[in-house]
Write a protein that holds these residues in place. Structure first.
Motif, PDB file in Angstrom:
ATOM      1  N   GLN A  68      11.262 -75.948 -38.335  1.00 16.23           N
ATOM      2  CA  GLN A  68      10.738 -74.578 -38.234  1.00 16.23           C
ATOM      3  C   GLN A  68       9.807 -74.566 -37.030  1.00 16.23           C
ATOM      4  OE1 GLN A  68       9.019 -72.962 -41.838  1.00 16.23           O
ATOM      5  NE2 GLN A  68       7.626 -71.670 -40.664  1.00 16.23           N
ATOM      6  N   ILE A  69      10.220 -73.866 -35.979  1.00 16.83           N
ATOM      7  CA  ILE A  69       9.474 -73.858 -34.727  1.00 16.83           C
ATOM      8  C   ILE A  69       8.760 -72.518 -34.580  1.00 16.83           C
ATOM      9  CG2 ILE A  69       9.631 -74.070 -32.217  1.00 16.83           C
ATOM     10  CD1 ILE A  69      12.164 -75.745 -32.624  1.00 16.83           C
ATOM     11  N   GLU A  70       7.444 -72.569 -34.587  1.00 19.23           N
ATOM     12  CA  GLU A  70       6.635 -71.366 -34.474  1.00 19.23           C
ATOM     13  C   GLU A  70       5.858 -71.374 -33.167  1.00 19.23           C
ATOM     14  OE1 GLU A  70       7.053 -69.051 -36.515  1.00 19.23           O
ATOM     15  OE2 GLU A  70       7.949 -70.018 -38.277  1.00 19.23           O
ATOM     16  N   ARG A  71       5.146 -70.289 -32.925  1.00 22.77           N
ATOM     17  CA  ARG A  71       4.432 -70.128 -31.664  1.00 22.77           C
ATOM     18  C   ARG A  71       3.388 -71.220 -31.435  1.00 22.77           C
ATOM     19  NH1 ARG A  71       3.522 -65.961 -28.126  1.00 22.77           N
ATOM     20  NH2 ARG A  71       1.513 -65.978 -27.035  1.00 22.77           N
ATOM     21  N   ASP A  72       2.710 -71.635 -32.518  1.00 26.61           N
ATOM     22  CA  ASP A  72       1.617 -72.599 -32.340  1.00 26.61           C
ATOM     23  C   ASP A  72       1.837 -73.922 -33.063  1.00 26.61           C
ATOM     24  OD1 ASP A  72       1.402 -71.621 -34.879  1.00 26.61           O
ATOM     25  OD2 ASP A  72      -0.767 -71.294 -34.811  1.00 26.61           O
ATOM     26  N   HIS A  73       2.962 -74.053 -33.788  1.00 29.41           N
ATOM     27  CA  HIS A  73       3.199 -75.301 -34.507  1.00 29.41           C
ATOM     28  C   HIS A  73       4.693 -75.514 -34.745  1.00 29.41           C
ATOM     29  CE1 HIS A  73       3.124 -72.456 -37.953  1.00 29.41           C
ATOM     30  NE2 HIS A  73       4.038 -73.274 -38.435  1.00 29.41           N
ATOM     31  N   VAL A  74       5.013 -76.739 -35.155  1.00 29.19           N
ATOM     32  CA  VAL A  74       6.382 -77.119 -35.513  1.00 29.19           C
ATOM     33  C   VAL A  74       6.308 -77.917 -36.807  1.00 29.19           C
ATOM     34  CG1 VAL A  74       8.518 -78.228 -34.746  1.00 29.19           C
ATOM     35  CG2 VAL A  74       6.896 -77.343 -33.040  1.00 29.19           C
ATOM     36  N   VAL A  75       7.278 -77.708 -37.686  1.00 30.67           N
ATOM     37  CA  VAL A  75       7.286 -78.442 -38.943  1.00 30.67           C
ATOM     38  C   VAL A  75       8.699 -78.918 -39.244  1.00 30.67           C
ATOM     39  CG1 VAL A  75       7.579 -76.354 -40.340  1.00 30.67           C
ATOM     40  CG2 VAL A  75       6.621 -78.411 -41.378  1.00 30.67           C
ATOM     41  N   PHE A  76       8.809 -80.154 -39.721  1.00 31.18           N
ATOM     42  CA  PHE A  76      10.084 -80.690 -40.197  1.00 31.18           C
ATOM     43  C   PHE A  76      10.279 -80.209 -41.631  1.00 31.18           C
ATOM     44  CE2 PHE A  76      12.837 -83.806 -42.191  1.00 31.18           C
ATOM     45  CZ  PHE A  76      13.799 -84.050 -41.224  1.00 31.18           C
ATOM     46  N   LEU A  77      11.477 -79.742 -41.954  1.00 27.74           N
ATOM     47  CA  LEU A  77      11.765 -79.206 -43.280  1.00 27.74           C
ATOM     48  C   LEU A  77      12.350 -80.324 -44.146  1.00 27.74           C
ATOM     49  CD1 LEU A  77      13.417 -75.878 -42.084  1.00 27.74           C
ATOM     50  CD2 LEU A  77      11.043 -76.242 -42.836  1.00 27.74           C
ATOM     51  N   PRO A  78      11.552 -80.892 -45.048  1.00 25.64           N
ATOM     52  CA  PRO A  78      11.989 -82.080 -45.788  1.00 25.64           C
ATOM     53  C   PRO A  78      13.213 -81.844 -46.651  1.00 25.64           C
ATOM     54  CG  PRO A  78       9.966 -81.188 -46.727  1.00 25.64           C
ATOM     55  CD  PRO A  78      10.206 -80.447 -45.451  1.00 25.64           C
ATOM     56  N   GLU A  79      13.416 -80.592 -47.103  1.00 22.72           N
ATOM     57  CA  GLU A  79      14.566 -80.316 -47.956  1.00 22.72           C
ATOM     58  C   GLU A  79      15.867 -80.189 -47.161  1.00 22.72           C
ATOM     59  OE1 GLU A  79      12.922 -76.427 -46.554  1.00 22.72           O
ATOM     60  OE2 GLU A  79      12.095 -78.314 -47.311  1.00 22.72           O
ATOM     61  N   ALA A  80      15.758 -80.178 -45.838  1.00 25.93           N
ATOM     62  CA  ALA A  80      16.938 -79.939 -45.003  1.00 25.93           C
ATOM     63  C   ALA A  80      17.737 -81.202 -44.711  1.00 25.93           C
ATOM     64  CB  ALA A  80      16.515 -79.286 -43.687  1.00 25.93           C
ATOM     65  N   ALA A  81      17.153 -82.375 -44.930  1.00 27.93           N
ATOM     66  CA  ALA A  81      17.834 -83.616 -44.558  1.00 27.93           C
ATOM     67  C   ALA A  81      17.420 -84.756 -45.473  1.00 27.93           C
ATOM     68  CB  ALA A  81      17.523 -83.981 -43.106  1.00 27.93           C
ATOM     69  N   VAL A  82      18.275 -85.751 -45.579  1.00 26.09           N
ATOM     70  CA  VAL A  82      17.942 -87.012 -46.240  1.00 26.09           C
ATOM     71  C   VAL A  82      17.327 -87.915 -45.184  1.00 26.09           C
ATOM     72  CG1 VAL A  82      18.853 -89.060 -47.393  1.00 26.09           C
ATOM     73  CG2 VAL A  82      19.803 -86.799 -47.916  1.00 26.09           C
ATOM     74  N   VAL A  83      16.092 -88.339 -45.404  1.00 25.15           N
ATOM     75  CA  VAL A  83      15.373 -89.191 -44.452  1.00 25.15           C
ATOM     76  C   VAL A  83      15.132 -90.543 -45.121  1.00 25.15           C
ATOM     77  CG1 VAL A  83      13.325 -89.428 -42.996  1.00 25.15           C
ATOM     78  CG2 VAL A  83      14.273 -87.149 -43.446  1.00 25.15           C
ATOM     79  N   ASP A  84      15.760 -91.593 -44.595  1.00 24.76           N
ATOM     80  CA  ASP A  84      15.676 -92.894 -45.257  1.00 24.76           C
ATOM     81  C   ASP A  84      14.240 -93.367 -45.432  1.00 24.76           C
ATOM     82  OD1 ASP A  84      15.216 -93.461 -42.567  1.00 24.76           O
ATOM     83  OD2 ASP A  84      16.798 -94.981 -42.395  1.00 24.76           O
ATOM     84  N   TRP A  85      13.401 -93.202 -44.407  1.00 27.09           N
ATOM     85  CA  TRP A  85      12.025 -93.690 -44.483  1.00 27.09           C
ATOM     86  C   TRP A  85      11.248 -92.987 -45.578  1.00 27.09           C
ATOM     87  CZ3 TRP A  85       8.457 -96.936 -44.548  1.00 27.09           C
ATOM     88  CH2 TRP A  85       7.117 -96.631 -44.345  1.00 27.09           C
ATOM     89  N   ARG A  86      11.448 -91.698 -45.727  1.00 25.60           N
ATOM     90  CA  ARG A  86      10.727 -90.964 -46.789  1.00 25.60           C
ATOM     91  C   ARG A  86      11.147 -91.470 -48.168  1.00 25.60           C
ATOM     92  NH1 ARG A  86       9.001 -84.922 -45.611  1.00 25.60           N
ATOM     93  NH2 ARG A  86       8.555 -85.023 -43.382  1.00 25.60           N
ATOM     94  N   LEU A  87      12.432 -91.732 -48.366  1.00 27.22           N
ATOM     95  CA  LEU A  87      12.906 -92.212 -49.656  1.00 27.22           C
ATOM     96  C   LEU A  87      12.377 -93.614 -49.955  1.00 27.22           C
ATOM     97  CD1 LEU A  87      16.615 -90.992 -49.476  1.00 27.22           C
ATOM     98  CD2 LEU A  87      14.755 -89.987 -50.804  1.00 27.22           C
ATOM     99  N   VAL A  88      12.414 -94.487 -48.945  1.00 26.67           N
ATOM    100  CA  VAL A  88      11.928 -95.855 -49.133  1.00 26.67           C
ATOM    101  C   VAL A  88      10.432 -95.860 -49.420  1.00 26.67           C
ATOM    102  CG1 VAL A  88      11.496 -98.035 -47.923  1.00 26.67           C
ATOM    103  CG2 VAL A  88      13.753 -96.958 -47.810  1.00 26.67           C
ATOM    104  N   ARG A  89       9.689 -95.086 -48.660  1.00 22.31           N
ATOM    105  CA  ARG A  89       8.237 -95.022 -48.844  1.00 22.31           C
ATOM    106  C   ARG A  89       7.884 -94.501 -50.238  1.00 22.31           C
ATOM    107  NH1 ARG A  89       5.565 -91.243 -44.522  1.00 22.31           N
ATOM    108  NH2 ARG A  89       6.777 -89.730 -45.725  1.00 22.31           N
ATOM    109  N   ALA A  90       8.590 -93.479 -50.687  1.00 19.98           N
ATOM    110  CA  ALA A  90       8.309 -92.915 -52.008  1.00 19.98           C
ATOM    111  C   ALA A  90       8.611 -93.922 -53.112  1.00 19.98           C
ATOM    112  CB  ALA A  90       9.114 -91.637 -52.218  1.00 19.98           C
ATOM    113  N   CYS A  91       9.716 -94.646 -52.980  1.00 17.87           N
ATOM    114  CA  CYS A  91      10.089 -95.616 -54.014  1.00 17.87           C
ATOM    115  C   CYS A  91       9.114 -96.784 -54.036  1.00 17.87           C
ATOM    116  CB  CYS A  91      11.507 -96.108 -53.764  1.00 17.87           C
ATOM    117  SG  CYS A  91      12.147 -97.181 -55.065  1.00 17.87           S
TER     118      CYS A  91
END
Length: 234
Positions: free
Chosen positions: A81-104
């Motif tokens: 999500q790209i806005e005028r003053d910030h950018v954010v990665f949408l966690p529900e939009a993709a499977v991210v291996d690092w996020r899954l490993v870190r959470a487990c």
């Protein structure tokens, strides 16, 4: 609807429906998406300018960021999500291996199946091969993040080894310990865990051999003896 996968453990890669995404305008475009994928919530444009173009005047840094954001919007737009003053990665939009490993790894009481699934995603060093020599702030972050990822994987493999030992699967325990020791060859608790698992499965000679491997590694590399608890277990 496209299925997106972001791989960060091992060589950096973004897959859309199983196919590698191509068309990155630069390594910084890839690094920016990787950085965003590691973080929860919005990241200000000003912070991103400092991270990737901190050596440049603001006007040049802003122009470079606009160029990179235009590129990543085109090729991985659904992830951001790209806005005028910030950018954010949408966690529900993709499977991210690092996020899954870190959470487990940080989940108390994770099951053996959950730990095995997380370990299967750990395919190498964090963002292996990615480097930006002209972005010292990003490089500093990357070094710290790689150290954090390594400690997280050690925690994961230790938990997996314990889970396999509890199941009485000494072979799987041995595999998990081997992966842990590849990251930290002086991790004595892992050697002790392996010794117990082997001994409990009736493999006394293999358990003693594991101690000898530990003793030799410590003596040859560090000039140290095993800890008293390791000696007592032997």
């Amino acid at each position: 609807m496209q299925q997106w996968v972001v791989r960060m453990l091992g060589p950096w890669q973004v897959l859309a429906d199983g196919q590698p995404v191509e068309g990155w305008v630069s390594a910084k475009a890839q690094a920016l998406v990787a950085y965003l994928a590691c973080h929860e919530g919005p990241q200000s444009r000003q912070a991103l300018m400092g991270l990737f173009w901190g050596e440049m005047p603001d006007s040049a840094a802003r122009a470079n960021l606009r160029k990179v954001l235009s590129n990543v919007r085109h090729i991985v737009g659904p992830l951001l999500q790209i806005e005028r003053d910030h950018v954010v990665f949408l966690p529900e939009a993709a499977v991210v291996d690092w996020r899954l490993v870190r959470a487990c790894a940080n989940q108390p009481g994770a099951s053996a199946a959950e730990l095995e699934a997380a370990a299967a995603l750990a395919n190498g060093e964090f963002l292996a091969g990615l480097t930006l020599r002209d972005a010292p702030a990003f490089e500093e972050w990357l070094v710290a993040q790689r150290e954090h990822a390594q400690q997280t994987l050690i925690t994961l493999f230790e938990a997996l080894a314990h889970a396999q030992a509890r199941r009485g699967d000494s072979a799987a325990c041995h595999q998990a310990v081997a992966r842990l020791l590849a990251l930290d060859p002086y991790h004595e608790p892992a050697y002790r865990l392996l010794m117990r698992a082997l001994a409990q499965s009736g493999q006394r000679s293999a358990a003693l051999a594991a101690f000898e491997q530990c003793r030799r590694r410590l003596e040859e590399d560090l000039g140290l003896d095993p800890l008293p608890e390791t000696l007592a277990l032997y």
